[in-house]
Write a protein that holds these residues in place. Sequence first.
Motif, PDB file in Angstrom:
ATOM      1  N   ASP A 164      10.878  -8.092  -1.986  1.00 60.49           N
ATOM      2  CA  ASP A 164      12.061  -8.811  -3.333  1.00 60.49           C
ATOM      3  C   ASP A 164      11.034  -9.390  -4.674  1.00 60.49           C
ATOM      4  N   ASN A 165      10.045  -8.145  -4.912  1.00 60.40           N
ATOM      5  CA  ASN A 165       9.982  -7.758  -5.712  1.00 60.40           C
ATOM      6  C   ASN A 165       8.126  -9.017  -5.625  1.00 60.40           C
ATOM      7  N   VAL A 166       8.570  -9.488  -4.987  1.00 60.41           N
ATOM      8  CA  VAL A 166       7.251 -10.297  -4.636  1.00 60.41           C
ATOM      9  C   VAL A 166       5.911 -10.162  -3.949  1.00 60.41           C
ATOM     10  N   VAL A 167       4.735  -9.277  -4.668  1.00 56.52           N
ATOM     11  CA  VAL A 167       3.692  -9.016  -4.152  1.00 56.52           C
ATOM     12  C   VAL A 167       2.868 -10.751  -3.007  1.00 56.52           C
ATOM     13  N   PHE A 168       2.483  -9.271  -2.702  1.00 58.10           N
ATOM     14  CA  PHE A 168       1.770 -10.128  -0.587  1.00 58.10           C
ATOM     15  C   PHE A 168       0.733  -9.362  -0.591  1.00 58.10           C
ATOM     16  N   GLY A 169      -0.322 -10.228  -1.158  1.00 57.12           N
ATOM     17  CA  GLY A 169      -1.843  -9.801  -1.278  1.00 57.12           C
ATOM     18  C   GLY A 169      -2.953 -10.032   0.044  1.00 57.12           C
ATOM     19  N   LYS A 170      -3.973 -10.296  -0.414  1.00 55.95           N
ATOM     20  CA  LYS A 170      -4.102 -10.815   1.703  1.00 55.95           C
ATOM     21  C   LYS A 170      -4.247 -12.477   1.634  1.00 55.95           C
TER      22      LYS A 170
ATOM     23  N   THR B 127      -5.279 -12.943  16.146  1.00 52.17           N
ATOM     24  CA  THR B 127      -6.605 -11.570  16.813  1.00 52.17           C
ATOM     25  C   THR B 127      -7.600 -12.013  15.379  1.00 52.17           C
ATOM     26  N   GLY B 128      -7.327 -11.709  13.926  1.00 52.92           N
ATOM     27  CA  GLY B 128      -8.250 -12.497  13.367  1.00 52.92           C
ATOM     28  C   GLY B 128      -7.814 -11.056  12.007  1.00 52.92           C
ATOM     29  N   GLU B 129      -7.305 -10.161  12.711  1.00 49.87           N
ATOM     30  CA  GLU B 129      -6.948  -9.068  12.183  1.00 49.87           C
ATOM     31  C   GLU B 129      -5.779  -9.228  10.625  1.00 49.87           C
ATOM     32  N   PRO B 130      -5.374  -9.892  10.153  1.00 44.46           N
ATOM     33  CA  PRO B 130      -4.446 -10.455   8.987  1.00 44.46           C
ATOM     34  C   PRO B 130      -5.438 -11.003   7.825  1.00 44.46           C
ATOM     35  N   ALA B 131      -6.025 -10.960   8.378  1.00 42.90           N
ATOM     36  CA  ALA B 131      -7.157 -12.119   6.969  1.00 42.90           C
ATOM     37  C   ALA B 131      -7.449 -11.510   6.248  1.00 42.90           C
ATOM     38  N   ASP B 132      -7.978 -10.008   6.047  1.00 47.93           N
ATOM     39  CA  ASP B 132      -8.164  -9.142   4.796  1.00 47.93           C
ATOM     40  C   ASP B 132      -7.405  -8.321   4.656  1.00 47.93           C
ATOM     41  N   LYS B 133      -5.517  -8.017   4.824  1.00 51.11           N
ATOM     42  CA  LYS B 133      -5.302  -7.152   5.258  1.00 51.11           C
ATOM     43  C   LYS B 133      -3.865  -7.926   3.973  1.00 51.11           C
ATOM     44  N   ALA B 134      -3.962  -6.396   2.524  1.00 43.06           N
ATOM     45  CA  ALA B 134      -2.199  -7.292   2.007  1.00 43.06           C
ATOM     46  C   ALA B 134      -1.128  -7.257   2.867  1.00 43.06           C
ATOM     47  N   GLY B 135      -0.865  -8.688   2.945  1.00 47.73           N
ATOM     48  CA  GLY B 135       0.435  -9.024   3.879  1.00 47.73           C
ATOM     49  C   GLY B 135      -0.117  -9.225   4.379  1.00 47.73           C
ATOM     50  N   ALA B 136      -1.143  -9.443   5.480  1.00 48.77           N
ATOM     51  CA  ALA B 136      -1.438 -10.075   6.623  1.00 48.77           C
ATOM     52  C   ALA B 136      -1.192  -9.324   7.897  1.00 48.77           C
ATOM     53  N   TYR B 137      -1.063  -7.601   7.758  1.00 46.43           N
ATOM     54  CA  TYR B 137      -1.012  -6.990   8.489  1.00 46.43           C
ATOM     55  C   TYR B 137      -1.519  -5.753   8.576  1.00 46.43           C
ATOM     56  N   ALA B 138      -2.265  -4.737   9.894  1.00 40.80           N
ATOM     57  CA  ALA B 138      -2.885  -3.220  10.058  1.00 40.80           C
ATOM     58  C   ALA B 138      -1.740  -2.736  10.408  1.00 40.80           C
ATOM     59  N   ILE B 139      -1.059  -1.697   9.696  1.00 41.42           N
ATOM     60  CA  ILE B 139      -0.315  -1.238  10.594  1.00 41.42           C
ATOM     61  C   ILE B 139      -0.880   0.233  12.307  1.00 41.42           C
TER      62      ILE B 139
ATOM     63  N   ALA C 174      -5.999 -10.581 -10.308  1.00 37.18           N
ATOM     64  CA  ALA C 174      -5.361 -11.403 -10.521  1.00 37.18           C
ATOM     65  C   ALA C 174      -3.786 -10.577 -11.000  1.00 37.18           C
ATOM     66  N   LEU C 175      -2.886 -11.160 -11.349  1.00 34.61           N
ATOM     67  CA  LEU C 175      -1.893 -10.312 -11.408  1.00 34.61           C
ATOM     68  C   LEU C 175      -1.034 -10.778 -12.753  1.00 34.61           C
ATOM     69  N   HIS C 176      -1.307 -10.084 -14.191  1.00 32.87           N
ATOM     70  CA  HIS C 176      -1.145 -10.504 -15.171  1.00 32.87           C
ATOM     71  C   HIS C 176       0.434 -11.181 -15.639  1.00 32.87           C
ATOM     72  N   GLN C 177       0.427 -11.800 -16.347  1.00 32.53           N
ATOM     73  CA  GLN C 177       2.009 -12.155 -16.507  1.00 32.53           C
ATOM     74  C   GLN C 177       3.035 -11.164 -16.796  1.00 32.53           C
ATOM     75  N   ASP C 178       3.977 -11.518 -16.516  1.00 32.62           N
ATOM     76  CA  ASP C 178       4.912 -10.700 -16.492  1.00 32.62           C
ATOM     77  C   ASP C 178       4.802  -8.853 -16.324  1.00 32.62           C
ATOM     78  N   GLU C 179       3.683  -8.409 -15.543  1.00 35.05           N
ATOM     79  CA  GLU C 179       3.170  -7.024 -15.286  1.00 35.05           C
ATOM     80  C   GLU C 179       3.356  -6.809 -14.008  1.00 35.05           C
TER      81      GLU C 179
ATOM     82  N   PHE D  52       3.518 -15.205   5.644  1.00 32.16           N
ATOM     83  CA  PHE D  52       3.647 -13.554   5.533  1.00 32.16           C
ATOM     84  C   PHE D  52       4.482 -13.092   6.433  1.00 32.16           C
ATOM     85  N   LEU D  53       4.023 -13.283   7.529  1.00 32.16           N
ATOM     86  CA  LEU D  53       4.437 -11.937   8.477  1.00 32.16           C
ATOM     87  C   LEU D  53       6.077 -13.257   8.715  1.00 32.16           C
ATOM     88  N   GLU D  54       6.101 -14.350   8.753  1.00 36.79           N
ATOM     89  CA  GLU D  54       7.602 -15.007   9.210  1.00 36.79           C
ATOM     90  C   GLU D  54       8.746 -14.684   8.048  1.00 36.79           C
ATOM     91  N   SER D  55       8.030 -13.984   6.403  1.00 41.22           N
ATOM     92  CA  SER D  55       9.058 -13.351   5.796  1.00 41.22           C
ATOM     93  C   SER D  55       9.498 -12.025   5.831  1.00 41.22           C
TER      94      SER D  55
END
Length: 212
Positions: free
Chosen positions: A97-103, A167-179, A48-53, A113-116
């Motif tokens: 834009d300073n927003v963290v995209f996790g899994k 494809t199922g690939e985005p499921a466990d990847k930060a940002g929903a993609y694997a380069i 979890a991301l801590h508040q104001d971290e 995520f991908l649309e963003s």
Amino acid sequence: MTGKYPEINIFDKVQVILASGSPRRRELLSRLLPADNFHIIVSEVDEALHQDEDYLDYVKRLALSKAIAGGKLWFEKNEEAGRDILVIGADTIVVLDNVVFGKPRDAAQAGNFLESLSGRTHLVITGFAVITMNRQKGIERQEVSHTVSEVEFRNISAAEINWYVATGEPADKAGAYAIQGYGGALIAAVRGDYYNVVGLPLGPLIEQLRKF
């Protein structure tokens, strides 16, 4: 693989532990030493991301937490282990834009995520920690750092997003993609360390390991 990477002397003195279940990090580390020369430990840490971290503090904190938890778990599971260990922990995040995209939690969020990310340039940051531990003394030394790369997405259509999510690939990847996988088709450009985007920046890691 012909052997251990040259001039990383610590490899000859300790058992090496990779505190990660990522097959990508396992494969990348095997480029520095044979896969049968290091062990895999997967430990649970609160992500979890801590508040104001700040996101840089966040990714480095997670990397260090994973390394410490992995080392402790290694000694718990190997009661007879007497050698010092070197533990590598890492965590990779995507930031737009300073927003963290996790899994993504599900396929719908992966699509969002991908649309963003479409047509935009985002940051990929890997925090990585290297620690040495002793059963009696605990942590003897720790080094924590991070690497930042910029990844530019093409303008991708809804059909492409649906195809990729299917494809199922985005499921466990930060940002929903694997380069390094199907997701490479979505990428217009990478500026910086490619392996950082995969999940473990080899060049910076080598420099860190040489400090030990």
